[in-house]
Enzyme design. Structure first.
Site, PDB file in Angstrom:
ATOM      1  CB  THR A 125     -11.932 -29.024  16.052  1.00  0.00           C
ATOM      2  OG1 THR A 125     -11.285 -29.022  17.158  1.00  0.00           O
ATOM      3  CG2 THR A 125     -12.867 -30.358  15.932  1.00  0.00           C
ATOM      4  CB  CYS A 261     -15.129 -26.835  22.108  1.00  0.00           C
ATOM      5  SG  CYS A 261     -13.436 -26.389  21.781  1.00  0.00           S
TER       6      CYS A 261
HETATM    7  C1  UDX Z   1     -13.868 -28.516  26.272  1.00  0.00           C
HETATM    8  C2  UDX Z   1     -13.073 -29.811  25.919  1.00  0.00           C
HETATM    9  O1  UDX Z   1     -13.079 -30.218  27.707  1.00  0.00           O
HETATM   10  C3  UDX Z   1     -11.801 -29.628  25.503  1.00  0.00           C
HETATM   11  O2  UDX Z   1     -10.904 -30.840  25.387  1.00  0.00           O
HETATM   12  C4  UDX Z   1     -11.740 -29.116  24.120  1.00  0.00           C
HETATM   13  O3  UDX Z   1     -10.830 -29.049  23.407  1.00  0.00           O
HETATM   14  C5  UDX Z   1     -12.904 -27.869  24.157  1.00  0.00           C
HETATM   15  O4  UDX Z   1     -14.245 -28.261  24.723  1.00  0.00           O
HETATM   16  P1  UDX Z   1     -13.952 -26.359  27.519  1.00  0.00           P
HETATM   17  O5  UDX Z   1     -15.244 -25.664  26.361  1.00  0.00           O
HETATM   18  O6  UDX Z   1     -13.177 -25.269  27.755  1.00  0.00           O
HETATM   19  O7  UDX Z   1     -13.474 -27.597  26.703  1.00  0.00           O
HETATM   20  O8  UDX Z   1     -15.066 -26.434  28.728  1.00  0.00           O
HETATM   21  P2  UDX Z   1     -15.084 -27.823  29.758  1.00  0.00           P
HETATM   22  O9  UDX Z   1     -14.420 -27.302  30.874  1.00  0.00           O
HETATM   23  O10 UDX Z   1     -14.632 -29.085  29.189  1.00  0.00           O
HETATM   24  O11 UDX Z   1     -16.614 -27.911  29.979  1.00  0.00           O
HETATM   25  C6  UDX Z   1     -17.303 -27.813  28.856  1.00  0.00           C
HETATM   26  C7  UDX Z   1     -19.005 -27.632  29.192  1.00  0.00           C
HETATM   27  O12 UDX Z   1     -19.439 -28.247  29.743  1.00  0.00           O
HETATM   28  C8  UDX Z   1     -19.147 -26.250  30.063  1.00  0.00           C
HETATM   29  O13 UDX Z   1     -20.308 -25.712  29.629  1.00  0.00           O
HETATM   30  C9  UDX Z   1     -19.327 -26.855  31.378  1.00  0.00           C
HETATM   31  O14 UDX Z   1     -20.113 -26.106  32.277  1.00  0.00           O
HETATM   32  C10 UDX Z   1     -20.080 -28.138  31.271  1.00  0.00           C
HETATM   33  N1  UDX Z   1     -19.780 -29.209  32.294  1.00  0.00           N
HETATM   34  C11 UDX Z   1     -18.607 -29.938  32.294  1.00  0.00           C
HETATM   35  C12 UDX Z   1     -20.852 -29.754  32.791  1.00  0.00           C
HETATM   36  O15 UDX Z   1     -22.059 -29.386  32.622  1.00  0.00           O
HETATM   37  N2  UDX Z   1     -20.666 -30.972  33.702  1.00  0.00           N
HETATM   38  C13 UDX Z   1     -19.501 -31.480  33.951  1.00  0.00           C
HETATM   39  O16 UDX Z   1     -19.297 -32.396  34.589  1.00  0.00           O
HETATM   40  C14 UDX Z   1     -18.382 -30.957  33.246  1.00  0.00           C
END
Ligand code: UDX
Length: 449
Positions: A125, A261
């Protein structure tokens, strides 16, 4: 796939993106050479062990052993004559909040001279405009390399699935033929491929992440208003998410987003805008809401327990989300350090994440039953499935005060209260500790305002 369609792919970076990309392309039949600078990582991979946990990755690497090479030596990668070189190095934030591109530039400097034309594919990124600068760097070095931006959208814990079944693949190119060649690699996945210019591809990644974070911060603010007004955010999110224009995803209220990320990419986009003279007001608010959300549990504990000094609090789950051992920017780190600063005895548990180096002064427990024993409160910080049966009589009896703060709205409030706990989620009606188990209001009692 016929042999003539098998390509040779070089990958810089054996991190999470590089290994998932490499393993999946090998699974699709391509020959892959992965190069990293960390000897321990390459040694582990050569002996068949991925350096971190990701579902299905170990099996995929094993199954495609014959098609995968791991090396420290750029010469080995060059000798394989790759037609594509994927850049999968990390781009952490600098102190200024911009993306640190030093590892990307090191790759550009180290790129070998290849026989014939190849394409450099940027998966890391990067800020908008990076592709143009890298292309200039390549031409200064006199390398015959095309440039394509192909951002990754994988989420940890389901990365292999996301790679093989993407919602879309984004391919931004300066030259149409380079873009077509990279798009062809993804054709077997039979998913939409968005072809565009390099600047737009770079922006799609940053905008998609920012939008997802905006949804979470939005629902977290709605949750906070729900708390003040007596609504239940879980029901609100369900009702909102069924509107097809809005959709149900990323509407889970909780202790805030973290991970490898979102935090760095939100800062990178904010600073990218600022460096271009634009104040991205909405994104600044999204980030600030998240910073405050990570601390809201402290206020909830104080409301129930008064001063926290000398109290014992169990933090259940430390990873930034379930299904990973990743602790980067995890809300648990903020919570633990705030609690320790308040003079709380913190007892921490996680089934896979080891936070001993990051949280100093806490007691780490191997079982959550040990963490909650004698505690004044149990806080669910990560939505680990094993915590679903937390509200059992033996847990209630082992706690000094049977209080559960559910930072992920993992449990059913009625069940938990019926089991004799005081319970508070995020954005849901709360129960005071002194009415255990909760007694229903008489029918003619005045409604609380
Ligand atoms: C994210 C993006 O989804 C992905 O497309 C990108 O490439 C990298 O960042 P990731 O960090 O693995 O992926 O986790 P993700 O499942 O997206 O959750 C990110 C954060 O948001 C976590 O801390 C999760 O707990 C939080 N989250 C997610 C919430 O608090 N509520 C939600 O409804 C969804």
């Amino acid at each position: 796939m016929p042999d003539s369609e098998h390509r040779t792919i070089g990958i810089f970076g054996a991190g999470w993106v590089g290994l998932v990309t490499g393993a999946c392309f090998a699974e699709l039949g391509h020959r892959v050479v992965v190069r990293d600078v960390v000897p321990g990582k390459i040694a582990a991979l050569e002996s068949g062990k991925p350096p971190f946990h990701e579902a299905e990755l170990a099996e995929l690497l094993e199954r495609n052993r014959q098609r995968l090479t791991f090396t420290l030596d750029v010469g080995v990668l060059a000798a394989a004559a790759p037609e594509f070189i994927f850049v999968c190095v990390d781009t952490p934030p600098t102190y200024a909040g911009d993306a640190d591109l030093s590892r990307v530039w090191t790759v550009v400097e180290e790129l070998p001279r290849l026989d014939g034309h190849a394409t450099l594919v940027m998966k890391s990124t990067v800020p908008v405009g990076t592709g143009e600068k890298v292309r200039d760097g390549l031409s200064t070095r006199g390398l015959d390399l095309g440039y394509v931006s192909n951002p990754e959208f994988l989420a940890e814990g389901r990365a292999i699935h996301d790679f093989m079944h993407p919602d879309r693949v984004v391919v931004g190119a300066f030259d149409d033929a380079d873009g077509a060649a990279v798009a062809a690699l993804y054709e077997p996945l039979d998913q939409p491929i968005v072809r565009c210019d390099v600047h737009s591809a770079e922006m799609i990644k940053l905008a998609a992440n920012a939008f997802l974070m905006t949804r979470i911060s939005f629902i977290n603010e709605i949750a906070n208003v729900c708390e003040a007004t007596g609504a239940d955010v879980v029901k609100v999110a369900e009702g909102v998410g069924l509107d097809h224009r809005l959709g149900p995803h990323f509407l889970r209220a909780g202790v805030g987003w973290g991970g490898s990320c979102f935090p760095k990419d939100s800062l990178a986009l904010k600073q990218l805008a600022a460096n271009s003279g634009y104040h991205f007001q909405l994104l600044s608010a999204v980030i600030e809401v998240n910073d405050l959300q990570k601390r809201r549990v402290i206020g909830k504990l104080q409301r129930h327990l008064g001063s926290l000094r000398g109290k014992t609090v169990a933090l259940l789950g430390l990873a930034f989300k379930a299904g990973t051992s990743d602790l980067r920017e995890a809300p648990s780190l903020v919570l633990a350090s705030r609690l320790l600063a308040e003079g709380v005895e913190v007892r921490a548990w996680d089934p896979v994440a080891d936070a001993r180096q990051l949280i100093h002064g806490a007691t780490f427990c191997d079982a959550y039953e040990d963490a909650v024993r004698g505690a004044d409160a149990a806080v669910i910080v990560t939505e680990w499935p094993e915590l679903r049966d937390l509200a059992k009589p033996e847990i209630r009896d082992s706690m000094r005060r049977p209080l559960i703060i559910d930072g992920r709205n993992l449990l059913d409030p009625d069940d938990v209260r019926a089991a004799g706990f005081a319970y508070e989620g995020i954005g849901r009606p709360t129960s005071p500790l002194d009415v255990l188990p909760e007694t229903p209001e008489p029918a003619d009692a005045p409604k609380p305002v």
